[in-house]
Structures are given as C-alpha cells and as structure tokens.
Enzyme design. Structure first.
Site, PDB file in Angstrom:
ATOM      1  N   HIS A  22      11.315   3.663   1.024  1.00 58.88           N
ATOM      2  CA  HIS A  22      12.073   2.817   0.260  1.00 58.88           C
ATOM      3  C   HIS A  22      13.310   2.420   1.046  1.00 58.88           C
ATOM      4  O   HIS A  22      13.771   1.347   1.006  1.00 58.88           O
ATOM      5  CB  HIS A  22      12.187   3.343  -1.071  1.00 58.88           C
ATOM      6  CG  HIS A  22      12.408   2.371  -2.231  1.00 58.88           C
ATOM      7  ND1 HIS A  22      12.533   2.567  -3.393  1.00 58.88           N
ATOM      8  CD2 HIS A  22      13.019   1.156  -2.122  1.00 58.88           C
ATOM      9  CE1 HIS A  22      12.799   1.610  -4.308  1.00 58.88           C
ATOM     10  NE2 HIS A  22      13.252   0.397  -3.358  1.00 58.88           N
TER      11      HIS A  22
ATOM     12  N   ASP B  38      -2.791   0.082  11.733  1.00 51.87           N
ATOM     13  CA  ASP B  38      -4.072   0.884  11.632  1.00 51.87           C
ATOM     14  C   ASP B  38      -4.611   0.769  12.943  1.00 51.87           C
ATOM     15  O   ASP B  38      -5.461   1.950  13.563  1.00 51.87           O
ATOM     16  CB  ASP B  38      -4.760   0.465  10.439  1.00 51.87           C
ATOM     17  CG  ASP B  38      -4.369   1.256   9.249  1.00 51.87           C
ATOM     18  OD1 ASP B  38      -3.739   2.351   9.440  1.00 51.87           O
ATOM     19  OD2 ASP B  38      -4.964   0.688   8.260  1.00 51.87           O
TER      20      ASP B  38
END
Length: 755
Positions: A362, A627
């Site tokens: 965050h 990914d």
C-alpha cells in the site's frame, strides 16, 4: 546437533551487537564440537582481505590483527574455492601459512567452511584441533549448515556496526543495503524513524470487568482512528489523484465492516477486554491475507495489521514524538503503511524506506502516486539505528546508502536536481497524445489498482483505462457483492472516461487470492484454481458480474471486457458463451445493450503458443507481463532470494512477446501490454519494435512512457530489436537499450538507475 544449531542461531539473532554475535558463534561451536579452536574470518568491505574477527582458542591479541588475501593460506583457499577444506595435518598442505601471533602451531587438524549470503562470500568459519585427524562427516555437515544459517544474522549485525562502528576493519562510509524497488526516483536526506505504534502481539488475555465500558472504549478508539484517516485523506487532496485517495476510503470501510469492528464487538460481549478482542480479530483477518501468494493481496495483511495498531494506540495511548519532520526527510520503518503518512507533512517527505513489504505494498503504491522514491523489503535494515542519519535512496534499483561520503553525496545531489528538472519538463507532455517519430499512434492508458473504485484523474493524460481490476468489491465485503452494487461501481469508472475505452478484467481470484468468505486451500496456488478457472466453475458468480458490466455500459458504450488466465481455447469459448448468455438475458429483460469488445489476457506460457488461435476468437489481446515473466522464468519477483533472477529483458521473455505480437498480427487483432514492462523505458523500445499497439501503465509513469514513444521511430525500434535478438543475456540487452535512450536524449530516465 540440530538442537545446538537452533540455539546458536537464536542467540546470534538476539545479540546486542556485531562482536557479541561473533563471540557467541565461536564459543558455542567450540563447546558443541569439543575441539580446541573455533575462529571466524570475515572479508573486509574496504580491502577485500580476510580478517580474523573472533576466536576461541587462538591468542586474543591476534583478533583484528591477522589478515590475509584470498590467495594466501588455508583460510584463503576455503574462500577462493567457496567449499569446505578438511585436513588431517594442516602444516603438510602446500597452502599452509603460519601466523606466529595466533599460537596455532600446535593445532594440526583443520576444517574450514565458507560463509555465503546470496552468492556473496562473507567470510570463513574455521575449527582446529591439536590431534592429527580428519573431522568426521557430522562435524562437516554441522559447520556447513551453521554457516548457511548464520549468514543472514552476520549480515545484519555487520550492517549495524558498519553504520556506527569506528573499528578499523569495518567500513562506516557509503554503507549499502539492498531491497526491492518500490517507487522510482532518488533522494538524499535525514532519516526519521516512524513512530512505533502499540504492538498487538504484546496484548495479554484479560476478562472484561465492565462489558459496556469496554464497548464504549472501543467505539471511541474506532472513531478517533476514523478521524485520523479522514484527516490524512483531506491533507492529500492536493497531491494525490482521486484514484489513489480511494485507498484511504478502503481503510474507512474496514472500520465499519463485520471483519474488524463487529467481530471485535462480538468478542467483547463474550467477555474479552477491548484490547484482547481487537488483537484476536486482527490476527484472524491477517491470517487470511497472509496465506495468499498474490503479492498485492498479501500486502493487505499489513494494512489490516496497521489499522489494528492504530485503533490500539487509542485504546492504550502512549507517548509519541513531537519532533518536527525535516524538509526532505526520509521516512524509515520496520513495516511502513499508509497511515504512517498521517504523521508526516507530505510536502516535506523526501523518500520512504521500509524493512518489510514489496512493490505491491500500500505504501509503495502511494509513493508512486506522490512521485516519492521508495525502497521496500530491506531485510537486514537496523531501523532503530538510523534516526537522524544521512541516507541516500535509489528507488530505481532498490538501494539505500547510509553515512555517504562526499563523492557519493555530490553524485546524488546532481541526480536529485536532474530528477526535479525532468519532472517539470514532462508535465505538459503527459497531456499530449503519444506517437512515434514517424507518426504511428501508440495510446498510453492507465492501470487502475485493486482499490481504485472511482474515476482516475484525467489530469494524468491517460487515453483510457487499459486494465481495471475488479477484485476489490469482492475483497472488502463479507459476501459476494450483488449485481446492482457492481453496476454502480462499473458505471462510475466507465462514465469518468467516456468516450475513451475502459477495459474491465473479470474476477481474478481463487487459489492464491482466496476470498475471506470463499477460502481455497491449495499446495501450489500459483498453478491452482484461479482466474477464469474459478469463474467458469461458478457461473452464478460469473454471470452476475458479466450482467453488471453490461448494464453499466448502457449509457457509456466504452466498455471492453477482458478474461484473465486463459490457458486453453475451450476456456475462452466457454467464457464467450456465458457473456452471450448474460447479454441475451438482459435483452429479454428489455435492456438494449450492444456487444462490447472482448479480449483475452496472455499471461500463461501455454497461451503464447495458442496466441493466433485465441486472437481469432476475440477483438484484442492484453499481455500481463508480470505473471508471464514469472511463469517463464519460474521466479517469484517478490521473493528476495530469487528476485534478482526476475528480468523482463530476459531473452526468453522477449521471444515470447515477439511470438504474441506476430500471432496477433496474423489474426489481424491489436495487442496491448499492461504489466510493469510497459513502464520500463528500455523495454518500451522493444515493444515499439514488435508493433505492440498500446501500453497500459500506472498513472505516475504516463508522462515518461509518452516521452520514450515520441523519441523513437518505428524503424529505429525495429533495428534495436534485431540487435537484441543477437545478445545472450539481459545485462547486455539493457546496456544496449540504455545507450539508445541516452543517444535519443533520454538519459534522465536511465542515469539514476545505472549499476
């Protein structure tokens, strides 16, 4: 031996300083093996020579005085070979060197093992005995295991002493620590250690004497915490775009959710005092997120833990620091989170450094939005020793330098000045369309983060939304969100960019992203039940989301739908069948909705080889390089042990992207790249050369990405791509491309990130 090993490692980790750690090692090993001598030689960071730093058995006055090159003596032989040396009669060996000051002439047997951390030789652990005998296999195995276990502890202890020690053998200038790049940029300033909030784990069990009073105390603490977060949101209105400020709204939603407040209240009513009830609720929620292997979602555990500590600080108030935050101060902490920013004047913040966390944390997301350099995951960082020390932060490479020397300080000041000038020069460029020098348009769109539920800031210059992750409405609730709830969320993002395209990716959870109310336990989540695999198995969830997306597009026909984790043609066909079914249902209900453009994500290696087949069934392709590269290289880029192996410019990654571009071209379909590779200036050149049609990046990267696109022609990019095909390793490829950037006048994008 296993018990001895465990005790030694525990004691070393708890040592007060570097030399106490070394003393523990030599005394405990000597006693455990019942031998005459145990010594540690460490490689000096200044001279590169091996220095005797601790010994139990050799003369005390030789410690710190005896040193040798790696080409000298048996200790040097262990270091140069990086393997154990076990000798029955050491003086007979041709590499034997006698040091009279040690008094070691009476010791015949010798066993030395290297101490290695991340391929770096730290030193040599040596045991000796007066008898002429070879040490047995158990001794050898014990020392090898001990050396491997102690490497990290020695590194941290050494780092601490490098910062403050005046010992001649230890360098205390330009002390370097390596972490994970969190946000690009460079900074120089004084470290300010984050205020240590109350620790939940230290809270004991205790019965509530007055349940109503405990409930009232908890309610007051939650209210105070909500006020702090609302204040932080107000203070960041001028510096954070709307889509990033929504992160604080997620905190506020958690404070009103069953997962934190209501469950804590239930525990209080059951008889637990407020602090203990809060502790148990936070632990329960944190465990759910920490079990996830998805980097972004795993970091949400830190958010919940931080929120719990914040509430606890109002339940059990303690003294904080009233010191003024210095201009350009470097905020440093063990596990920094967004609410730590509430105590920092944003306009004075120079950089962020956290001992824990990753680029998906965050705090790292906020740092990128604020254009504040950030380094995450500096595992060996002695945070408590950094207060008010001068530090240099390199957010490009994930490096931190403590106690910088004059030359390094001057170099960083130059880089900081150039960074400031660069940002000012790019502000207007961000609002211009992106096109190559020969006029080929390459739209640059925005990636919206998982918590970005409302419209991104159009001031960013984004030409649409290339990837909107729809997981957050599912993650912040205690149930699956209903159709109308989803319609309202999607309508807002579509309306904010109409008529520019907005690509909504369908639900990408499962496996490593288990929802709290829909847990999935798997041994290997990255290869498990996730993305399109889960939603196809649960059409009731999938159809609800598809209907919501379609209904949201009634007034805003800029919707594009993207299916994640496509591995087979059958999966794509089934997804399209359900999409058509959802639209037919809405048509039957009287909703006139045109069919949106549909795309498939290419993020699994199997899809690379099916790309033309897949492309013929959809309107566009989107490459998820994060990914895809991880799967191709079998590397988790958030794992510090192997993160250095993750490189988007690996020849295999480049070839895979070329195959995707070629297949899409044969099928006549456009292809975009939405992973972090699209923000890498060097990689952008290759993507232009491959003919990639558009790029989707974080808001903070848009201006720089456009600058690269506008600085190269298609022919130049294709020529550089052809040259890269002839190179065999990522370092050579990056060097070639960085040189091309410098030649094109874009040196400001690469100078600070050079090795």
């Amino acid at each position: 031996m296993l018990g001895v090993l465990r005790r030694v490692v525990q004691e070393v980790n708890g040592a007060a300083d570097f030399f106490e750690a070394l003393h523990i090692i030599v005394t405990r090993v000597r006693a455990a093996l019942d031998i005459d001598v145990c010594s540690i030689y460490l490689k000096s960071p200044r001279s590169g020579r091996l220095v005797l730093m601790a010994s139990e058995g050799l003369r005390e006055e030789s410690v710190g005085e005896v040193e040798m090159d790696v080409s000298e003596g048996l200790v040097g032989l262990v270091a140069s070979r990086a393997e154990p040396i076990n000798l029955e009669n050491a003086p007979d060996h041709p590499r034997y060197r006698y040091f009279p000051e040690t008094g070691e002439e009476r010791f015949l047997s010798f066993l030395g093992v290297p101490i290695i951390q991340q391929r770096k030789l730290l030193g040599v652990l040596v045991v000796q005995h007066h008898e002429a005998r070879r040490f047995d296999d158990e001794h050898v195995s014990f020392l090898i295991t001990l050396g491997a276990q102690l490497a990290g502890a020695i590194t941290q202890a050494e780092f601490t002493d490098e910062i403050a020690s005046e010992t001649p053998q230890i360098s205390h200038v330009n002390v370097e620590a390596t972490g994970i790049a969190g946000a690009p940029g460079v900074a120089i300033g004084r470290a300010v250690v984050a205020y240590r909030l109350a620790q939940l784990d230290s809270i004991p069990d205790r019965e509530a004497r007055d349940i109503d009073q405990e409930l009232a105390r908890f309610t007051a603490a939650v209210t105070a915490t909500r006020g702090e977060i609302e204040d932080l949101k107000r203070r960041t209105e001028q510096v954070l775009p709307a889509e990033e400020r929504i992160l604080f709204d997620a905190y506020l939603m958690l404070l009103g959710s069953d997962s934190l407040v209501h469950r804590t209240e239930a525990r209080i009513r059951a008889g637990q005092w407020a602090a203990g009830a809060l502790r148990d609720t936070v632990r329960e929620s944190v465990r759910v997120f920490e079990d996830m292997e998805d980097a972004y979602l795993r970091e949400r555990a830190a958010d919940i833990r931080d929120l719990g500590r914040r509430v606890l600080s109002h339940l059990l108030p303690d003294e904080g620091s009233d010191q003024e935050f210095p201009d350009g101060g470097i905020l440093v902490g063990e596990d920094l989170t967004a609410s730590h920013l509430a105590e920092v004047p944003i306009e004075r913040l120079g950089a962020i450094v956290s001992a824990r966390g990753t680029g998906s944390s965050h705090i790292a997301i906020l740092a990128r939005a604020l254009s504040v350099p950030a380094v995450m995951g500096v595992a060996d960082l002695p945070v408590s020793r950094l207060e008010d020390r001068e530090v240099l932060v390199d957010g490009y490479r994930g490096r931190l330098y403590v106690n910088p020397g004059p030359e390094l300080r001057a170099e960083f000041r130059r880089l900081v000045r150039e960074e400031r000038e660069l940002e000012e020069g790019l502000r207007e460029l961000a609002l211009e369309p992106a096109a190559t020098r020969d006029g080929r348009a390459v739209p640059v769109l925005a990636n919206s983060g998982l918590l970005a539920d409302i419209k991104p800031s159009l001031n960013s210059g984004a030409e649409g939304v290339g990837l909107y992750r729809t997981e957050v409405p599912f993650m912040i609730r205690d149930r699956f969100p209903g159709e109308e709830e989803q319609v309202e969320i999607y309508r807002q993002i579509l309306a904010s960019f109409d008529p520019m395209p907005v690509t909504l990716r369908t639900l990408d959870v499962g496996g490593d992203k288990a929802l709290p109310y829909f847990p999935v336990q798997e041994d290997n989540p990255f290869l498990g039940w996730r993305g399109i695999r889960l939603t196809l198995d649960h059409p009731e969830i999938f159809l609800t989301q598809l209907r919501a997306m379609l209904k949201a597009s009634r007034e805003h026909p800029n919707l594009q739908i993207l299916f994640p984790m496509i591995t087979t043609l059958e999966e794509l066909k089934e997804a399209l069948v359900l999409l058509n079914r959802a639209r037919d249902e809405l048509l039957d209900e009287g909703f006139l909705i045109p069919m949106p453009r549909v795309g498939a994500m290419v993020e699994v290696p199997a899809a690379v080889y099916l790309v033309e087949t897949l492309a013929r069934r959809v309107d566009f392709l989107s490459v998820g390089t994060n990914d895809l590269v991880q799967y191709l290289l079998a590397v988790d880029r958030n794992n510090a042990r192997v993160a250095n192996l993750y490189d988007t410019l690996h020849p295999a990654s480049i070839r895979a992207l070329e195959l995707i571009a070629e297949g899409a071209r044969r099928a006549g379909k456009p292809v975009s790249v939405c992973g972090e590779m699209a923000s890498d200036p060097a990689a952008i050149i290759l993507l232009l050369g491959m003919g990639i049609d558009s790029l989707s990046v974080s808001v903070s990267a848009i201006a720089r990405v456009k600058w690269v696109i506008r600085s190269f022609s298609t022919d130049r990019a294709e020529a550089l791509l052809a040259q890269c095909r002839l190179l065999e390793n990522p370092g050579q490829i990056r060097s070639l491309l960085n040189n091309a950037l410098v030649q094109a006048g874009l040196g400001g994008l690469v100078r600070a990130g050079k090795n």
